[in-house]
Design a protein around this motif. Structure first.
Motif, PDB file in Angstrom:
ATOM      1  N   ALA A  46       0.822  -1.206   0.000  1.00 33.65           N
ATOM      2  CA  ALA A  46       0.000   0.000   0.000  1.00 33.65           C
ATOM      3  C   ALA A  46       0.861   1.263   0.000  1.00 33.65           C
ATOM      4  N   THR A  47       1.932   1.253   0.790  1.00 22.65           N
ATOM      5  CA  THR A  47       2.791   2.443   0.889  1.00 22.65           C
ATOM      6  C   THR A  47       3.528   2.708  -0.412  1.00 22.65           C
ATOM      7  N   TYR A  48       4.082   1.679  -1.019  1.00 27.25           N
ATOM      8  CA  TYR A  48       4.813   1.862  -2.279  1.00 27.25           C
ATOM      9  C   TYR A  48       3.868   2.329  -3.382  1.00 27.25           C
ATOM     10  N   LEU A  49       2.703   1.722  -3.471  1.00 26.06           N
ATOM     11  CA  LEU A  49       1.754   2.106  -4.518  1.00 26.06           C
ATOM     12  C   LEU A  49       1.272   3.537  -4.318  1.00 26.06           C
ATOM     13  N   THR A  50       0.973   3.915  -3.080  1.00 23.68           N
ATOM     14  CA  THR A  50       0.504   5.271  -2.796  1.00 23.68           C
ATOM     15  C   THR A  50       1.559   6.314  -3.148  1.00 23.68           C
ATOM     16  N   SER A  51       2.805   6.078  -2.741  1.00 21.63           N
ATOM     17  CA  SER A  51       3.874   7.049  -3.002  1.00 21.63           C
ATOM     18  C   SER A  51       4.137   7.191  -4.497  1.00 21.63           C
ATOM     19  N   LEU A  52       4.080   6.097  -5.239  1.00 18.90           N
ATOM     20  CA  LEU A  52       4.312   6.171  -6.684  1.00 18.90           C
ATOM     21  C   LEU A  52       3.175   6.906  -7.393  1.00 18.90           C
ATOM     22  N   LEU A  53       1.943   6.674  -6.965  1.00 18.05           N
ATOM     23  CA  LEU A  53       0.810   7.409  -7.545  1.00 18.05           C
ATOM     24  C   LEU A  53       0.904   8.903  -7.225  1.00 18.05           C
ATOM     25  N   GLN A  54       1.287   9.221  -5.993  1.00 18.35           N
ATOM     26  CA  GLN A  54       1.451  10.626  -5.613  1.00 18.35           C
ATOM     27  C   GLN A  54       2.578  11.269  -6.420  1.00 18.35           C
ATOM     28  N   MET A  55       3.644  10.520  -6.665  1.00 16.24           N
ATOM     29  CA  MET A  55       4.765  11.032  -7.457  1.00 16.24           C
ATOM     30  C   MET A  55       4.312  11.389  -8.871  1.00 16.24           C
ATOM     31  N   ALA A  56       3.497  10.526  -9.465  1.00 15.77           N
ATOM     32  CA  ALA A  56       3.002  10.796 -10.815  1.00 15.77           C
ATOM     33  C   ALA A  56       2.092  12.021 -10.838  1.00 15.77           C
ATOM     34  N   ALA A  57       1.207  12.123  -9.843  1.00 20.69           N
ATOM     35  CA  ALA A  57       0.302  13.277  -9.777  1.00 20.69           C
ATOM     36  C   ALA A  57       1.070  14.576  -9.555  1.00 20.69           C
ATOM     37  N   LEU A  58       2.092  14.523  -8.700  1.00 18.78           N
ATOM     38  CA  LEU A  58       2.900  15.709  -8.429  1.00 18.78           C
ATOM     39  C   LEU A  58       3.653  16.150  -9.675  1.00 18.78           C
ATOM     40  N   ALA A  59       4.191  15.186 -10.431  1.00 20.53           N
ATOM     41  CA  ALA A  59       4.904  15.517 -11.672  1.00 20.53           C
ATOM     42  C   ALA A  59       3.960  16.186 -12.677  1.00 20.53           C
ATOM     43  N   TYR A  60       2.737  15.680 -12.774  1.00 20.89           N
ATOM     44  CA  TYR A  60       1.766  16.248 -13.708  1.00 20.89           C
ATOM     45  C   TYR A  60       1.425  17.690 -13.345  1.00 20.89           C
ATOM     46  N   ARG A  61       1.155  17.942 -12.062  1.00 16.81           N
ATOM     47  CA  ARG A  61       0.786  19.304 -11.646  1.00 16.81           C
ATOM     48  C   ARG A  61       1.962  20.258 -11.732  1.00 16.81           C
ATOM     49  N   THR A  62       3.140  19.766 -11.398  1.00 20.78           N
ATOM     50  CA  THR A  62       4.323  20.637 -11.419  1.00 20.78           C
ATOM     51  C   THR A  62       4.605  21.124 -12.827  1.00 20.78           C
ATOM     52  N   ARG A  63       4.429  20.262 -13.815  1.00 19.30           N
ATOM     53  CA  ARG A  63       4.670  20.669 -15.212  1.00 19.30           C
ATOM     54  C   ARG A  63       3.762  21.809 -15.633  1.00 19.30           C
ATOM     55  N   ARG A  64       2.600  21.934 -14.974  1.00 22.55           N
ATOM     56  CA  ARG A  64       1.648  22.981 -15.346  1.00 22.55           C
ATOM     57  C   ARG A  64       2.026  24.346 -14.769  1.00 22.55           C
ATOM     58  N   VAL A  65       2.827  24.384 -13.701  1.00 26.13           N
ATOM     59  CA  VAL A  65       3.159  25.668 -13.071  1.00 26.13           C
ATOM     60  C   VAL A  65       4.648  25.988 -13.102  1.00 26.13           C
ATOM     61  N   VAL A  66       5.482  24.997 -13.379  1.00 27.68           N
ATOM     62  CA  VAL A  66       6.925  25.224 -13.448  1.00 27.68           C
ATOM     63  C   VAL A  66       7.391  24.846 -14.851  1.00 27.68           C
ATOM     64  N   PRO A  67       7.750  25.831 -15.680  1.00 28.16           N
ATOM     65  CA  PRO A  67       8.148  25.526 -17.054  1.00 28.16           C
ATOM     66  C   PRO A  67       9.435  24.713 -17.075  1.00 28.16           C
ATOM     67  N   PRO A  68       9.636  23.864 -18.066  1.00 27.81           N
ATOM     68  CA  PRO A  68      10.870  23.079 -18.151  1.00 27.81           C
ATOM     69  C   PRO A  68      12.080  23.984 -18.359  1.00 27.81           C
ATOM     70  N   GLY A  69      13.203  23.507 -17.937  1.00 28.40           N
ATOM     71  CA  GLY A  69      14.434  24.290 -18.068  1.00 28.40           C
ATOM     72  C   GLY A  69      15.542  23.730 -17.217  1.00 28.40           C
TER      73      GLY A  69
END
Length: 479
Positions: free
Chosen positions: A224-247
């Motif tokens: 449960a812990t590994y699956l939760t952290s990996l899902l949160q990591m994916a969601a965080l990456a998606y949202r971060t790309r929307r507010v922090v431009p690549p560079g």
């Protein structure tokens, strides 16, 4: 379309009540849709509190189900091991999980995208490296000293060590999400998704023929812990790309570690202070008694959640206003945090004192014996609520070392009290020791804020001095 409380009042409220209700409706609309910093902080706190309320129900029911499935003894073993794993997972971050709450809004305000991109990646890399090292040391330690460990703890401890790296990653990702004001992403995975997955995987394991014991529950907790952290990591990456431009990314590791280490001491001693009683009860008493004690502690979680929600909604504001020198907004946020912590805490305690016996009975008849503990815990929690998230004010104002010293001293006192009182008074001794330690912590943190920041950080000063909390202003009035 969006919800408007004023619109609802104008449409449905009796004409005689509209003027009075409109004032409260305007406040509700401001919190719901306002863009100013105070509205955002209120919304963060409310979202955090709502998530923690939902998670409290989920976590509480999950603990009830586990206790029913495993019985007092195995549930007591699981409680000690899981609490220890969560503590070590937090400590393994070495403070970076709270440092990012300070640096993310700071870099965003400065528009320093390179450092912002760097800390988003670097914080997790740092946490994964240190947590993996600590987990490896833990595995080696269990193997070396397994003869000195009660046999029923050995296998669950091995599994707990495997869980530590992902617990650490989850802590850091919670901090990153809070830094971006994403309360749902900060709290939802850890406090809603993970408990549900633990129950689901534990149930599946039992259905497949696994023994109803702590080893099975810890195995489910790993997945449960590994699956939760990996899902949160994916969601965080998606949202971060929307507010922090690549560079380009820039790393300031020495600065981050210099700030994080005192925070690590603060967070470490705070986690130990709030959980050491469970660990000592696990060491000195039978697993069945640990189960009863933990059930009483979980029953009081609603009061803790008030503090946690306010802390989640205001930490970044403390950092932002103090760093910018905006003393007026800083003090206004402190005053708000005191009100938001104290009054809901009183309401939560009253509810639990009325319903506590019934809630404990859900775990099983033997757990009702823990009801008197709730009265003792409540005293300490209300005393603590009177100063709000004061330690966060110190930390976000750069006074981590003072806060760490306070917690270190309080932790040692708590340790001494627990080891002194538990052998003579059992579970009641642990509850008294914890409440006394909370009272001492409250006094010490209050004095530290008054000394270092010239603030009277107490709900009683807010109520008794027309909201004035600045020590210098109060002294000027007296002169």
């Amino acid at each position: 379309m969006r919800l408007s409380f004023i619109g609802l009042v104008e449409r449905w409220a009796p004409a005689s009540l509209r003027p009075r209700l409109a004032r409260f409706a305007a406040i509700g609309d401001s919190i719901l849709t306002g863009r100013d910093d105070r509205a955002v902080a209120q919304r963060m706190a409310l979202i955090a509190f709502a998530i923690r309320i939902v998670s409290a129900v989920i976590a509480y029911l999950s603990q009830v189900v586990l206790a029913r499935w495993m019985g007092d003894f195995e549930y007591g073993v699981y409680v000690v091991v899981w609490v220890g794993a969560v503590i070590i997972g937090g400590l393994a971050c070495l403070g970076i999980q709270t440092a990012v709450v300070r640096f993310v809004p700071e870099y965003a305000a400065r528009n320093d995208m390179a450092l912002l991109r760097g800390i988003v990646i670097g914080s997790r890399a740092h946490g994964l490296a240190t947590a993996t090292l600590i987990a490896a040391i833990g595995l080696a330690g269990i193997a070396l000293f397994r003869d000195q460990i009660a046999s029923y703890y050995v296998m669950p401890l091995y599994l707990a060590a495997i869980c530590v790296p992902m617990l650490a990653i989850g802590e850091i990702q919670d901090g990153l999400a809070r830094g971006f004001n994403w309360a749902d992403l900060a709290l939802g995975p850890t406090f809603i998704i993970r408990p549900l997955l633990i129950i689901a995987f534990t149930f599946l394991a039992f259905e497949m023929g696994a023994l109803p014991d702590a080893t099975t529950a810890m195995g489910a907790a790993i997945v449960a812990t590994y699956l939760t952290s990996l899902l949160q990591m994916a969601a965080l990456a998606y949202r971060t790309r929307r507010v922090v431009p690549p560079g380009l990314r820039r790393y300031s590791s020495l600065t981050w570690l210099a700030v994080a280490f005192p925070i690590f001491l603060v967070e470490g001693f705070f986690n130990l202070l709030t959980n050491v009683d469970i660990l000592i009860v696990g060491q000195l008493r039978a697993p069945e008694e640990v189960a009863v004690y933990f059930a009483a502690v979980k029953t009081l979680a609603l009061v803790h959640f008030v503090y946690f929600a306010v802390r989640a909604g205001t930490m970044q504001r403390f950092s932002q206003y103090y760093a910018s020198g905006d003393r007026a907004r800083f003090e206004a946020t402190v005053r708000d945090s005191l009100h938001w912590t104290f009054w809901p805490s009183i309401a939560a305690v009253l509810v639990l004192l009325v319903c506590g016996r019934f809630l404990l009975s859900l775990f099983g008849e033997s757990f009702v014996s823990g009801f008197p503990l709730i009265f003792v815990f409540s005293i300490g929690l209300l005393v603590r609520a009177s100063i709000g998230p004061a330690e966060s004010i110190l930390t976000m104002a750069g006074e981590q070392r003072v806060c760490a010293a306070v917690y270190a001293g309080t932790f040692l006192v708590n340790l001494i009290l627990n080891y002194s009182l538990i052998p003579h008074f059992g579970l009641m001794g642990a509850a008294v020791a914890t409440s006394l330690a909370l009272g001492l912590e409250t006094l010490a943190v209050y004095l530290a804020v008054r000394w270092r920041l010239k603030l009277r950080c107490s709900i009683f000063h807010v109520l008794g001095s027309r909201g004035t909390i600045t020590l210098a202003a109060r002294q000027g009035e007296q002169a």
